[in-house]
Design a protein around this motif. Sequence first.
Motif, PDB file in Angstrom:
ATOM      1  N   THR A 248       7.397 -19.274 -31.575  1.00  0.00           N
ATOM      2  CA  THR A 248       6.297 -19.334 -30.602  1.00  0.00           C
ATOM      3  C   THR A 248       5.900 -17.918 -30.203  1.00  0.00           C
ATOM      4  OG1 THR A 248       6.935 -21.492 -29.747  1.00  0.00           O
ATOM      5  CG2 THR A 248       5.640 -20.105 -28.277  1.00  0.00           C
ATOM      6  N   ASP A 249       6.885 -17.090 -29.889  1.00  0.00           N
ATOM      7  CA  ASP A 249       6.613 -15.693 -29.532  1.00  0.00           C
ATOM      8  C   ASP A 249       5.952 -14.958 -30.698  1.00  0.00           C
ATOM      9  OD1 ASP A 249       7.819 -16.216 -27.089  1.00  0.00           O
ATOM     10  OD2 ASP A 249       9.714 -15.218 -27.600  1.00  0.00           O
ATOM     11  N   PHE A 250       6.419 -15.207 -31.909  1.00  0.00           N
ATOM     12  CA  PHE A 250       5.868 -14.570 -33.105  1.00  0.00           C
ATOM     13  C   PHE A 250       4.390 -14.907 -33.275  1.00  0.00           C
ATOM     14  CE2 PHE A 250       5.034 -14.934 -37.735  1.00  0.00           C
ATOM     15  CZ  PHE A 250       5.221 -13.622 -38.108  1.00  0.00           C
TER      16      PHE A 250
ATOM     17  N   SER B  26       2.288 -15.884 -31.010  1.00  0.00           N
ATOM     18  CA  SER B  26       1.537 -15.260 -29.913  1.00  0.00           C
ATOM     19  C   SER B  26       1.365 -13.756 -30.143  1.00  0.00           C
ATOM     20  CB  SER B  26       2.251 -15.487 -28.581  1.00  0.00           C
ATOM     21  OG  SER B  26       2.289 -16.858 -28.277  1.00  0.00           O
ATOM     22  N   GLU B  27       2.444 -13.072 -30.537  1.00  0.00           N
ATOM     23  CA  GLU B  27       2.384 -11.625 -30.758  1.00  0.00           C
ATOM     24  C   GLU B  27       1.443 -11.261 -31.894  1.00  0.00           C
ATOM     25  OE1 GLU B  27       6.452 -10.464 -31.369  1.00  0.00           O
ATOM     26  OE2 GLU B  27       6.998 -10.974 -29.299  1.00  0.00           O
ATOM     27  N   LYS B  28       1.387 -12.104 -32.901  1.00  0.00           N
ATOM     28  CA  LYS B  28       0.515 -11.854 -34.059  1.00  0.00           C
ATOM     29  C   LYS B  28      -0.939 -12.255 -33.789  1.00  0.00           C
ATOM     30  CE  LYS B  28       3.077 -10.430 -37.571  1.00  0.00           C
ATOM     31  NZ  LYS B  28       2.660  -9.341 -38.453  1.00  0.00           N
ATOM     32  N   ASN B  29      -1.184 -12.928 -32.659  1.00  0.00           N
ATOM     33  CA  ASN B  29      -2.532 -13.398 -32.313  1.00  0.00           C
ATOM     34  C   ASN B  29      -3.138 -14.261 -33.411  1.00  0.00           C
ATOM     35  OD1 ASN B  29      -2.797 -12.161 -29.695  1.00  0.00           O
ATOM     36  ND2 ASN B  29      -2.970 -10.195 -30.772  1.00  0.00           N
ATOM     37  N   PHE B  30      -2.318 -15.123 -33.977  1.00  0.00           N
ATOM     38  CA  PHE B  30      -2.804 -16.008 -35.036  1.00  0.00           C
ATOM     39  C   PHE B  30      -3.833 -17.007 -34.511  1.00  0.00           C
ATOM     40  CE2 PHE B  30       1.373 -15.351 -37.463  1.00  0.00           C
ATOM     41  CZ  PHE B  30       0.798 -14.453 -38.342  1.00  0.00           C
ATOM     42  N   ILE B  31      -3.702 -17.394 -33.257  1.00  0.00           N
ATOM     43  CA  ILE B  31      -4.656 -18.337 -32.654  1.00  0.00           C
ATOM     44  C   ILE B  31      -5.050 -17.821 -31.273  1.00  0.00           C
ATOM     45  CG2 ILE B  31      -3.829 -20.346 -33.933  1.00  0.00           C
ATOM     46  CD1 ILE B  31      -2.288 -21.180 -31.440  1.00  0.00           C
TER      47      ILE B  31
ATOM     48  N   TRP C  57       5.650 -25.382 -29.478  1.00  0.00           N
ATOM     49  CA  TRP C  57       6.201 -26.546 -30.165  1.00  0.00           C
ATOM     50  C   TRP C  57       6.446 -27.650 -29.141  1.00  0.00           C
ATOM     51  CZ3 TRP C  57       5.801 -26.241 -35.179  1.00  0.00           C
ATOM     52  CH2 TRP C  57       5.913 -25.019 -35.818  1.00  0.00           C
ATOM     53  N   GLN C  58       6.348 -28.882 -29.599  1.00  0.00           N
ATOM     54  CA  GLN C  58       6.648 -30.016 -28.744  1.00  0.00           C
ATOM     55  C   GLN C  58       8.158 -30.105 -28.513  1.00  0.00           C
ATOM     56  OE1 GLN C  58       4.780 -33.485 -30.368  1.00  0.00           O
ATOM     57  NE2 GLN C  58       4.102 -34.118 -28.370  1.00  0.00           N
TER      58      GLN C  58
END
Length: 153
Positions: free
Chosen positions: A80-82, A84-89, A95-96
């Motif tokens: 999740t952090d990855f 966010s850090e990569k700004n993929f979306i 995750w659920q």
Amino acid sequence: MPGTFYQIYIQAVFAVRNRECLIRSSWEEELYKYITGIIQNKGQKMLQINGMADHIHFLIGMKPSCCLSDLVREVKKSSTDFVSEKNFIKSKFQWQEGFGAFSYSHSSLDSVIGYIQLQKEHHRNITFKEEYISLLNSFHIEFKDEYLFQWIE
């Protein structure tokens, strides 16, 4: 000196929060490599990983000292952090809660690896909900609908 001998193979399955289709083909391979790194850094062996825009499957060879819940929690948190850090979306990625875990014998590995490799083809004919419930039923796992993932119908 006696040793510890084991053969533990687990397929884990979990979904994006609210089953949103957020994992894009443009970065999914990078996500899978990152998750593989987490698994390997925790001393486990990644055998196969793949998924869809709304969920992933991975098959690992697991040491008996590993706590699967802790491993999946770390995979979810770090990935999740990855993302966010990569700004993929642009929206928030999570995750659920919960996951499925299914154990296999060594003789089943080729079949399970093939199944995970062919996720995109497989999901042309079956929804994630149908797939997940089928896995639960195949393994004779009792469940209540209200404790399954939140499904978007």
